[in-house]
Design an enzyme around this catalytic site. Structure first.
Site, mmCIF file in Angstrom:
data_model
loop_
_atom_site.group_PDB
_atom_site.id
_atom_site.type_symbol
_atom_site.label_atom_id
_atom_site.label_comp_id
_atom_site.label_asym_id
_atom_site.label_seq_id
_atom_site.Cartn_x
_atom_site.Cartn_y
_atom_site.Cartn_z
ATOM 1 N N GLN A 218 51.073 -11.755 54.943
ATOM 2 C CA GLN A 218 50.193 -12.504 55.846
ATOM 3 C C GLN A 218 50.965 -13.578 56.601
ATOM 4 O O GLN A 218 50.421 -14.204 57.498
ATOM 5 C CB GLN A 218 49.061 -13.169 55.042
ATOM 6 C CG GLN A 218 48.109 -12.187 54.400
ATOM 7 C CD GLN A 218 47.063 -12.855 53.522
ATOM 8 O OE1 GLN A 218 46.969 -12.541 52.360
ATOM 9 N NE2 GLN A 218 46.274 -13.768 54.058
ATOM 10 N N ARG A 365 40.308 -15.838 50.464
ATOM 11 C CA ARG A 365 39.210 -15.972 51.409
ATOM 12 C C ARG A 365 38.614 -17.382 51.330
ATOM 13 O O ARG A 365 37.410 -17.564 51.166
ATOM 14 C CB ARG A 365 38.152 -14.917 51.140
ATOM 15 C CG ARG A 365 37.530 -14.530 52.451
ATOM 16 C CD ARG A 365 36.993 -13.182 52.501
ATOM 17 N NE ARG A 365 36.412 -13.048 53.829
ATOM 18 C CZ ARG A 365 35.972 -11.940 54.317
ATOM 19 N NH1 ARG A 365 36.039 -10.849 53.622
ATOM 20 N NH2 ARG A 365 35.436 -11.893 55.504
ATOM 21 N N CYS A 366 39.502 -18.335 51.443
ATOM 22 C CA CYS A 366 39.129 -19.714 51.208
ATOM 23 C C CYS A 366 40.178 -20.583 51.852
ATOM 24 O O CYS A 366 41.339 -20.242 51.868
ATOM 25 C CB CYS A 366 39.128 -19.921 49.697
ATOM 26 S SG CYS A 366 39.423 -21.580 49.133
ATOM 27 N N GLU A 735 36.472 -17.307 56.238
ATOM 28 C CA GLU A 735 36.347 -17.573 54.813
ATOM 29 C C GLU A 735 34.994 -18.181 54.433
ATOM 30 O O GLU A 735 34.652 -18.241 53.260
ATOM 31 C CB GLU A 735 37.444 -18.549 54.358
ATOM 32 C CG GLU A 735 38.650 -18.642 55.223
ATOM 33 C CD GLU A 735 39.542 -17.413 55.175
ATOM 34 O OE1 GLU A 735 40.322 -17.225 56.101
ATOM 35 O OE2 GLU A 735 39.451 -16.630 54.232
HETATM 36 O O1 CDP Z 1 42.420 -16.546 60.036
HETATM 37 P P1 CDP Z 1 41.392 -15.457 60.079
HETATM 38 O O2 CDP Z 1 41.581 -14.478 61.171
HETATM 39 O O3 CDP Z 1 41.164 -14.816 58.750
HETATM 40 O O4 CDP Z 1 39.995 -16.206 60.301
HETATM 41 P P2 CDP Z 1 39.237 -16.669 61.604
HETATM 42 O O5 CDP Z 1 40.114 -17.395 62.519
HETATM 43 O O6 CDP Z 1 38.047 -17.388 61.097
HETATM 44 O O7 CDP Z 1 38.773 -15.342 62.309
HETATM 45 C C1 CDP Z 1 38.234 -14.215 61.702
HETATM 46 C C2 CDP Z 1 37.842 -13.233 62.791
HETATM 47 O O8 CDP Z 1 36.624 -13.684 63.414
HETATM 48 C C3 CDP Z 1 38.870 -13.105 63.914
HETATM 49 O O9 CDP Z 1 38.900 -11.812 64.463
HETATM 50 C C4 CDP Z 1 38.348 -14.108 64.921
HETATM 51 O O10 CDP Z 1 38.865 -13.956 66.179
HETATM 52 C C5 CDP Z 1 36.824 -13.931 64.797
HETATM 53 N N1 CDP Z 1 36.136 -15.171 65.177
HETATM 54 C C6 CDP Z 1 35.298 -15.198 66.281
HETATM 55 O O11 CDP Z 1 35.086 -14.160 66.908
HETATM 56 N N2 CDP Z 1 34.690 -16.384 66.652
HETATM 57 C C7 CDP Z 1 34.869 -17.521 65.953
HETATM 58 N N3 CDP Z 1 34.285 -18.656 66.328
HETATM 59 C C8 CDP Z 1 35.694 -17.510 64.814
HETATM 60 C C9 CDP Z 1 36.337 -16.315 64.447
#
Ligand code: CDP
Length: 788
Positions: A218, A365-366, A735
């Protein structure tokens, strides 16, 4: 035309799924190199034992075995130990003693994976058992055996003590309180259990020294830097490629000994070496999560006003302190434990201990231990409501940080950027029909039925982080995005973060679409290759959108400014006279005089103004001014069978606020996944150890993951409170649901049983535990208890 651009807010179907559902993904084990060897690892059967001898002669003689690697051989190359992400050291292959069951003792490199596995059984290791330490209480005992005898000057199992908030203010708040509520709870050790286990393929070219490692990581950039430091290799000669990843959930952040041994073996043998973990190896030896023993106390006035919070915890870190927390924060961001409440005083103290278990504490996931914090405060608040005879929803609403108090400085030092906790709760209560449910619950009790309603209002903290406070091993937690627009108007976006199922290839293309008007299908997203992507600390803890998503918006804006110059040149006007809207540059007051981003891209290589560099590209490293604070309220309705203790989820309502949603469909998928994981932890997932330190739960028959069969149906809702400092108002969401939901499930079971006298049941809340709690409560309060 302009409105057709499928940028932010569109549920664009995931681009990456096309190759995944056709079986055309490329995972590490799919990569095959000519002349490749295979490695298998011999692991310790004991939790704590001295190694008295290792005899590899029988294994070495097996036809097809090329080499047997031991800790002594690694030591000859100064590689028997490696640094961890938290600045500790970890044995690569054990030399002196083994410190957890499943620890790496030796490795066999062979012509086939089967020969390598067979040869493991021919390695003769003699162990002299030592007494095992399997929890922090045992670790802290004055006569406890010292696990880390390798560390000079260390004569106990204590790793760190850490505090946050003001002890004096908190003591004063407690002295003036009408009511003090307490809770002791254990957040059990669980495992991220990604479907693709960890593994790598290391290829060191003996002639050039070029080292290429395909790895399920990751955080490929951080791992490359650690490799350069450990092995003393020139960093530019190390290339880490993380191809498609079959789930990470925090399990694929640490550096594992297998990576180091495979790379050393490839260096010594001059051939590529592949190592792929099997399921049991993954479950017993790699990145666990949680394992926190927590004590919480809340001080309140008799009208329910919260006055103070006192928390102390003991963390079981395993035999090597290996988790990747920001350096300044030994227990991650656990001190967000004041949650969504306006708590004038709080004090948190934490102690970490070595035990004879695999290293853990990963951000499963946190966001850095926030899951444990959220669980503790939400369980405590729910219990406080019962103690005060208040409705748990009312107690929360009375103490929520009000909407107009943001930015809000918490008693443990965070500046919450935004929030509207009342709105999220009101929506959740409305969706679940809370008032009607309470009436139904009273009626059900009269009939002897046990209906329970559980709430949890969580505040997450994601997007680490601003460079002044956040680093891992000194590496600042900023992330990069590089954008190149080709002459035909198609783009390549290169990211430092890496998708493991979150759909980055789609959502990050949508950010570019929003900013530049290029359709998402025309933006190819690349990641997971240190030679070809900008530096950054990777994907975990919901940091991708707040950090790398912001970098993407910023680089697209930089490119747009250059595009504006070229458009002005094409339209023969001053730059100031150019207006931009969704992919079209037009002359102010003359909208017919316009050029599209595609026209401009072509001109950037064919017809650009004198004195301007050719091309249309840029790079941006984003240093977030603050973290972002997603929040929400979850409501769970359960019915408990009084005769068996079995509990079933009738309703699960989840209202999330992650600010502006890039792709609402993907966000919903993230929430579904997180709620399922939260349910699994609440109901069934726990990696247990017996008193000898044997890991019970080394396979999916014993370590239960929820399937579609038992997973509840989720009813989702949303509120939108944009993050004020994020370029497009987004907060992370990946998360949140795992962080917020376990308390809601457990609170629902406790809500059903409180009037019987049940005060606490630790996760996983199995039917057996529920039944026992009911029996114990009945035995101690035969008249039926009170409250609720
Ligand atoms: O770091 P990680 O990708 O696990 O987490 P994240 O930034 O929370 O995003 C998870 C997924 O949800 C990604 O594909 C983001 O682009 C999407 N997302 C979104 O569409 N809109 C948001 N406000 C937050 C996340």
């Amino acid at each position: 035309m302009a409105t057709d651009i499928r940028g932010i807010g569109h549920s664009v179907k995931r681009k990456e799924d096309d190759r995944f559902i056709r079986g055309k993904g490329t995972y590490v084990d799919d990569v095959v190199l000519p002349n490749m060897l295979h490695m298998a690892i011999l692991r310790s059967p004991m939790a704590h034992a001295k190694i008295t001898s290792i005899d590899t002669s029988r294994a070495g003689a097996l036809p097809g075995v090329v080499a047997v690697v031991t800790g002594d051989l690694m030591a000859q190359h100064n590689l028997a130990w490696m640094p961890t992400m938290s600045g500790d050291t970890q044995a690569v292959l054990a030399t002196d003693k083994v410190r957890f069951q499943g620890q790496e003792v030796a490795a066999v490199v062979a012509e086939s994976p089967y020969i390598a596995k067979d040869a493991l059984e021919l390695i003769d290791v003699e162990y002299e058992p030592l007494p095992p330490v399997v929890n922090p209480e045992q670790a802290a005992a004055p006569d406890a055996p010292v696990i880390r005898t390798d560390k000079e000057g260390v004569d106990s199992n204590h790793i760190y003590h850490w505090e946050s908030g003001s002890k004096d203010d908190t003591d004063r708040a407690f002295a003036g309180a009408d009511v003090v509520v307490q809770l002791d709870t254990f957040y059990p050790r669980s495992h991220p259990a990604p479907l693709e286990t960890c593994g790598c393929l290391a290829d060191v070219n003996p002639a050039t020294g070029q080292t290429t490692i395909w790895m399920t990581s990751q955080a490929p950039h951080a791992i490359r830097t650690v490799f350069a430091l450990v092995a003393g290799l020139p960093e530019e000669n190390i290339r880490i490629i993380s191809p498609d990843i079959g789930g990470g959930f925090g399990n694929k952040v640490p550096v594992y000994p297998g990576y180091v041994v495979a790379t050393a073996a490839s260096l010594l043998l001059g051939r590529p070496v592949k190592w792929i973990e099997d399921r049991s190896e993954n479950l017993i030896s790699t990145g666990f999560a949680r394992d926190f023993y927590m004590h919480g106390e809340m001080a309140l006035a008799s009208d329910g006003t919260m006055k103070g919070l006192r928390v102390s915890l003991k963390a079981d870190e395993g035999a090597f302190h290996a988790d990747a927390q920001p350096s300044k924060f030994k227990v991650g961001l656990f001190h967000i434990v004041t949650g969504s409440y306006d708590l004038p005083a709080a004090h948190v103290s934490a102690d970490g201990y070595y035990t004879n278990k695999a290293p853990g504490g990963v951000a499963f996931r946190c966001s850095f231990r926030v899951t444990e914090a959220s669980y503790l405060i939400e369980r405590l608040v729910q219990n406080a409501a019962y103690e005060l005879g208040m409705d748990p929803a009312d107690l929360r609403k009375k103490n929520f940080i009000p909407k107009d108090a943001f930015p809000y400085k918490s008693a443990t030092g965070f500046e919450y950027d935004s929030g509207d906790y009342h709105a999220a709760m009101d929506l959740a209560l409305e969706k679940v029909s809370y008032a009607e449910l309470r009436t139904e619950q009273a009626k059900a009790r009269e009939e002897g039925r046990l209906l329970g309603i559980g709430l949890a209002s969580f505040t997450e903290i994601v997007g680490a982080g601003p460079h002044k406070d956040y680093d891992i091993l000194g590496l600042k937690m900023n992330d990069g995005a590089e954008l190149r627009i080709h002459p035909t108007g198609k783009a390549i976006l290169k990211l430092s973060v890496q998708t493991q199922g979150q759909g980055h290839e789609t959502t990050f293309a949508q950010i570019v679409a929003e900013e530049l008007g290029i359709q998402p299908e025309d933006v190819k997203v690349m990641h997971g290759d240190t030679d070809n992507t900008p530096y950054g600390l990777g994907t975990y803890a919901s940091r991708s959108t707040p950090v790398s998503g912001a970098a993407t918006a910023m680089v697209a804006r930089k490119v747009r400014e250059k595009a504006r110059k070229i458009a002005a040149h094409l339209l023969e006007v001053n730059e100031e006279d150019i207006e931009y809207e969704k992919g079209t540059f037009s002359v102010r007051g003359a909208p017919d005089k316009a050029r599209t981003i595609q026209d401009v891209a072509f001109a950037a290589y064919t017809n650009f103004p004198d004195g301007t560099e050719a091309g249309l590209e840029g790079v941006h490293y984003y240093d977030p001014p603050n973290l972002t604070f997603p929040f929400g309220t979850y409501a769970v309705v359960v019915e408990v069978d009084p005769d068996t203790g079995e509990w079933k989820v009738d309703r699960m309502v989840a209202v999330d606020d992650c600010g502006v949603r890039i792709n609402p469909m993907i966000v919903e998928g993230q929430i579904h996944g997180g709620l399922t994981e939260g349910y699994g932890i609440a109901a069934m997932e726990q990696i247990t150890f017996d008193e000898d330190g044997n890991c019970i739960g080394s396979n999916f028959m014993e370590y239960l993951l929820p399937t579609a069969w038992e997973t509840p149906r989720f009813e989702l809702g949303e509120t939108v409170t944009p993050s004020p400092h994020h370029p497009f108002g987004a907060k992370g969401v990946g998360e949140s649901a795992t962080v917020g939901s376990p308390a809601a499930y457990v609170n629902a079971v406790i809500d059903a049983l409180w009037h019987l006298g049940v005060r606490n049941i630790d996760m996983p809340v199995t039917s057996a535990k529920v039944w026992e709690a009911i029996q114990a409560a009945k035995a101690s309060a035969p008249s039926g208890g009170s409250g609720g």
